[in-house]
Design a protein around this motif. Structure first.
Motif, PDB file in Angstrom:
ATOM      1  N   PRO A   1       0.824  -1.219   0.000  1.00 55.69           N
ATOM      2  CA  PRO A   1       0.000   0.000   0.000  1.00 55.69           C
ATOM      3  C   PRO A   1       0.855   1.264   0.000  1.00 55.69           C
ATOM      4  CG  PRO A   1      -0.033  -1.066   2.156  1.00 55.69           C
ATOM      5  CD  PRO A   1       0.632  -2.025   1.219  1.00 55.69           C
ATOM      6  N   ALA A   2       2.100   1.149   0.444  1.00 56.40           N
ATOM      7  CA  ALA A   2       2.987   2.310   0.452  1.00 56.40           C
ATOM      8  C   ALA A   2       3.430   2.702  -0.955  1.00 56.40           C
ATOM      9  CB  ALA A   2       4.214   2.021   1.315  1.00 56.40           C
ATOM     10  N   LEU A   3       3.323   1.775  -1.895  1.00 58.54           N
ATOM     11  CA  LEU A   3       3.779   2.025  -3.261  1.00 58.54           C
ATOM     12  C   LEU A   3       2.641   2.074  -4.265  1.00 58.54           C
ATOM     13  CD1 LEU A   3       6.828  -0.439  -3.303  1.00 58.54           C
ATOM     14  CD2 LEU A   3       6.838   2.000  -2.761  1.00 58.54           C
ATOM     15  N   THR A   4       1.409   1.898  -3.787  1.00 57.38           N
ATOM     16  CA  THR A   4       0.254   1.812  -4.676  1.00 57.38           C
ATOM     17  C   THR A   4      -0.668   3.003  -4.458  1.00 57.38           C
ATOM     18  OG1 THR A   4       0.375  -0.597  -4.421  1.00 57.38           O
ATOM     19  CG2 THR A   4      -1.606   0.294  -5.456  1.00 57.38           C
ATOM     20  N   PRO A   5      -0.882   3.839  -5.469  1.00 57.02           N
ATOM     21  CA  PRO A   5      -1.748   5.017  -5.271  1.00 57.02           C
ATOM     22  C   PRO A   5      -3.211   4.669  -5.088  1.00 57.02           C
ATOM     23  CG  PRO A   5      -1.063   4.812  -7.568  1.00 57.02           C
ATOM     24  CD  PRO A   5      -0.287   3.805  -6.805  1.00 57.02           C
ATOM     25  N   GLY A   6      -3.659   3.571  -5.644  1.00 54.57           N
ATOM     26  CA  GLY A   6      -5.050   3.156  -5.507  1.00 54.57           C
ATOM     27  C   GLY A   6      -5.169   1.914  -4.662  1.00 54.57           C
ATOM     28  N   ALA A   7      -5.989   0.977  -5.118  1.00 55.96           N
ATOM     29  CA  ALA A   7      -6.162  -0.273  -4.393  1.00 55.96           C
ATOM     30  C   ALA A   7      -5.017  -1.232  -4.698  1.00 55.96           C
ATOM     31  CB  ALA A   7      -7.491  -0.917  -4.768  1.00 55.96           C
ATOM     32  N   VAL A   8      -4.651  -2.036  -3.713  1.00 51.84           N
ATOM     33  CA  VAL A   8      -3.586  -3.019  -3.927  1.00 51.84           C
ATOM     34  C   VAL A   8      -4.056  -4.175  -4.799  1.00 51.84           C
ATOM     35  CG1 VAL A   8      -2.382  -2.463  -1.777  1.00 51.84           C
ATOM     36  CG2 VAL A   8      -4.185  -4.204  -1.766  1.00 51.84           C
TER      37      VAL A   8
ATOM     38  N   LEU B   1     -22.212   3.037  -6.206  1.00 50.88           N
ATOM     39  CA  LEU B   1     -20.974   2.809  -5.468  1.00 50.88           C
ATOM     40  C   LEU B   1     -19.883   3.738  -5.980  1.00 50.88           C
ATOM     41  CD1 LEU B   1     -20.358  -1.051  -5.029  1.00 50.88           C
ATOM     42  CD2 LEU B   1     -20.594   0.672  -3.235  1.00 50.88           C
ATOM     43  N   ALA B   2     -19.111   4.295  -5.053  1.00 51.14           N
ATOM     44  CA  ALA B   2     -17.950   5.106  -5.414  1.00 51.14           C
ATOM     45  C   ALA B   2     -16.736   4.557  -4.675  1.00 51.14           C
ATOM     46  CB  ALA B   2     -18.173   6.575  -5.047  1.00 51.14           C
ATOM     47  N   GLU B   3     -15.590   4.511  -5.358  1.00 52.48           N
ATOM     48  CA  GLU B   3     -14.394   3.925  -4.769  1.00 52.48           C
ATOM     49  C   GLU B   3     -13.855   4.759  -3.614  1.00 52.48           C
ATOM     50  OE1 GLU B   3     -11.810   1.199  -7.810  1.00 52.48           O
ATOM     51  OE2 GLU B   3     -11.496   3.362  -7.861  1.00 52.48           O
ATOM     52  N   GLN B   4     -13.418   4.046  -2.582  1.00 45.32           N
ATOM     53  CA  GLN B   4     -12.638   4.614  -1.496  1.00 45.32           C
ATOM     54  C   GLN B   4     -11.520   3.626  -1.196  1.00 45.32           C
ATOM     55  OE1 GLN B   4     -15.903   5.007   1.380  1.00 45.32           O
ATOM     56  NE2 GLN B   4     -15.798   7.227   1.163  1.00 45.32           N
ATOM     57  N   PHE B   5     -10.484   4.069  -0.491  1.00 40.68           N
ATOM     58  CA  PHE B   5      -9.361   3.195  -0.208  1.00 40.68           C
ATOM     59  C   PHE B   5      -8.997   3.284   1.270  1.00 40.68           C
ATOM     60  CE2 PHE B   5      -8.904   4.899  -4.539  1.00 40.68           C
ATOM     61  CZ  PHE B   5      -9.100   3.727  -5.254  1.00 40.68           C
ATOM     62  N   SER B   6      -8.731   2.130   1.856  1.00 38.09           N
ATOM     63  CA  SER B   6      -8.364   2.087   3.265  1.00 38.09           C
ATOM     64  C   SER B   6      -6.872   2.308   3.430  1.00 38.09           C
ATOM     65  CB  SER B   6      -8.749   0.726   3.869  1.00 38.09           C
ATOM     66  OG  SER B   6      -7.842  -0.271   3.445  1.00 38.09           O
ATOM     67  N   THR B   7      -6.428   2.492   4.673  1.00 39.77           N
ATOM     68  CA  THR B   7      -4.998   2.650   4.923  1.00 39.77           C
ATOM     69  C   THR B   7      -4.228   1.380   4.573  1.00 39.77           C
ATOM     70  OG1 THR B   7      -5.272   1.923   7.217  1.00 39.77           O
ATOM     71  CG2 THR B   7      -5.412   4.276   6.808  1.00 39.77           C
ATOM     72  N   SER B   8      -4.928   0.241   4.544  1.00 39.98           N
ATOM     73  CA  SER B   8      -4.281  -1.017   4.180  1.00 39.98           C
ATOM     74  C   SER B   8      -4.200  -1.205   2.677  1.00 39.98           C
ATOM     75  CB  SER B   8      -5.032  -2.195   4.803  1.00 39.98           C
ATOM     76  OG  SER B   8      -6.362  -2.251   4.316  1.00 39.98           O
ATOM     77  N   GLY B   9      -4.765  -0.277   1.927  1.00 40.79           N
ATOM     78  CA  GLY B   9      -4.732  -0.362   0.473  1.00 40.79           C
ATOM     79  C   GLY B   9      -5.869  -1.145  -0.134  1.00 40.79           C
ATOM     80  N   GLU B  10      -6.819  -1.579   0.694  1.00 45.74           N
ATOM     81  CA  GLU B  10      -7.961  -2.326   0.171  1.00 45.74           C
ATOM     82  C   GLU B  10      -9.011  -1.360  -0.369  1.00 45.74           C
ATOM     83  OE1 GLU B  10      -7.932  -5.458  -0.277  1.00 45.74           O
ATOM     84  OE2 GLU B  10      -6.124  -5.875   0.896  1.00 45.74           O
ATOM     85  N   ARG B  11      -9.754  -1.841  -1.352  1.00 43.32           N
ATOM     86  CA  ARG B  11     -10.792  -1.019  -1.972  1.00 43.32           C
ATOM     87  C   ARG B  11     -12.069  -1.096  -1.147  1.00 43.32           C
ATOM     88  NH1 ARG B  11     -13.058  -1.359  -8.169  1.00 43.32           N
ATOM     89  NH2 ARG B  11     -13.398  -3.528  -7.589  1.00 43.32           N
TER      90      ARG B  11
END
Length: 377
Positions: free
Chosen positions: A31-38, A192-202
């Motif tokens: 998640p540190a290297l991924t701008p969106g979902a992992v 539905l609209a995308e959001q992202f958690s701190t863990s990188g999950e959608r």
């Protein structure tokens, strides 16, 4: 109370260990290297393995192909899943199915439960309200229109929203009651609209705009949402415990090998004291978790409602998991931030769990309200 696990509960935990044994916590991009979902979806291969091991139907009755176990068994399995950061909606789908079984109508049970237990159907729950801080049941309104229900409102940060076939949405009526709406994916009036958690999950922001549901898809039984909310919270505490235990073990292994001045740093008093404090945190998290799970599973009366035990478990889990990962990062030094080492993932997941549980101060306030309403003799 008796915290000795039954043979069936222990068997569920052992089965979970077997399924999760081959799961790598860094199987998706960092998640540190991924701008969106992992990843675009949950781990479907692992989901199938859980179904084959009958771990998706733990709480379901035998008539739906389940094992007829309780919240304690589910928490034991969730504890194992968190140790490897398993990317599956095990908590949400199991808890939603259990709520349908306990409070839903026969049509809903027939349509959902057996398929959910086999892993063919994924359920999730919209439990974070409009902002993540307000009560979830106040974020959506539900009104009856003839034989149908009409829902309007917004729920934020819905876990596994894009994987779920049905989302359980709490909503309040004009009379102050809370109902549970079983909202199918892609239903008319649902966006539905995308959001992202701190863990990188959608995650998903679920927006309901005059969404109409048949009466069979709405559970209006008294206490259904409160029971489901407590089960979700207790399951999240189990995830925090499993994650914290794995992180402390990683820290022990690292500090036993890392040397300074010719000695392992684990032998230094300052290091040992910090690790010992975190061990105490984990034991308190464990004791309060099993107390809450036992109250939910047994329905046993107490000096306070079960919500009081859940609040105590949430206080320890939210604070404890944060302290465990912070200490782990400190004792690992710069190595803890290395994206080729999985500790940073555990830190990100821990922050997500802490945010999901909410601030300890809010739970302390809720506990105070319960104590005021139910004075101890």
């Amino acid at each position: 109370m008796d915290f000795t696990f039954t043979e069936e509960q222990q068997a569920a935990a052992e089965a979970a260990k077997g399924v999760f044994a081959g799961v790598a916590p860094d199987a998706v991009p960092s998640p540190a290297l991924t701008p969106g979902a992992v990843a675009d979806a949950c781990d479907r291969a692992l989901w199938a393995k859980l179904a084959d091991a009958d771990l998706l139907s733990l709480l379901l009755d035998t008539r739906y192909g389940g094992a007829g176990l309780d919240a304690i068994a589910l928490c034991l399995v969730l504890r194992e899943s968190a140790r490897v950061l398993a990317r599956v909606p095990l908590l949400e789908s199991s808890a939603a199915a259990a709520a349908v079984q306990a409070y839903g109508g026969e049509e809903a049970k027939s349509a959902l439960l057996a398929r959910a237990g086999r892993g063919e159907l994924v359920l999730t729950v919209a439990a974070h309200g409009r902002t993540g801080h307000d009560p979830a049941e106040l974020a959506v309104t539900a009104r009856q229109d003839g034989q149908a229900w009409v829902l309007d409102g917004v729920q934020t940060a819905v876990p596994w929203a894009y994987d779920a076939d049905v989302t359980v949405v709490p909503a309040h009526t004009g009379t102050g009651r809370t109902v549970l709406a079983l909202v199918p994916r892609g239903h008319e009036g649902v966006v539905l609209a995308e959001q992202f958690s701190t863990s990188g999950e959608r995650l998903g922001e679920l927006r309901l705009e005059s969404a109409r549901l048949a009466a069979r898809d709405v559970i209006d039984a008294e206490g259904a949402w409160e029971w489901l909310r407590d089960l979700l919270a207790t399951g999240t505490c189990a995830l925090a415990l499993g994650l914290g235990e794995r992180v402390l073990r990683m820290t022990g292994e690292y500090t036993s090998k890392r040397e300074q001045f010719g000695f392992p740093i684990a032998t230094f008093q300052a290091v040992a004291v910090q690790a010992a404090d975190r061990y105490i945190d984990l034991r308190a998290m464990e004791a309060t978790l099993w107390q809450a799970a036992w109250r939910i599973a047994s329905g046993a009366p107490g000096a306070l409602p079960a919500a009081g035990d859940v609040a105590v478990a949430k206080i320890w889990a939210a604070e404890g998991v944060r302290r465990v990962v912070q200490t782990a990062q400190h004792l690992h030094g710069g190595f803890g931030a290395d994206v080729d080492y999985p500790l940073h993932r555990y830190h990100a997941w821990a922050k997500h769990l802490e945010l999901s549980l909410g601030p300890a101060a809010a739970h302390e306030e809720a506990l105070g309200d319960l104590l005021a309403a139910h004075p101890l003799a």
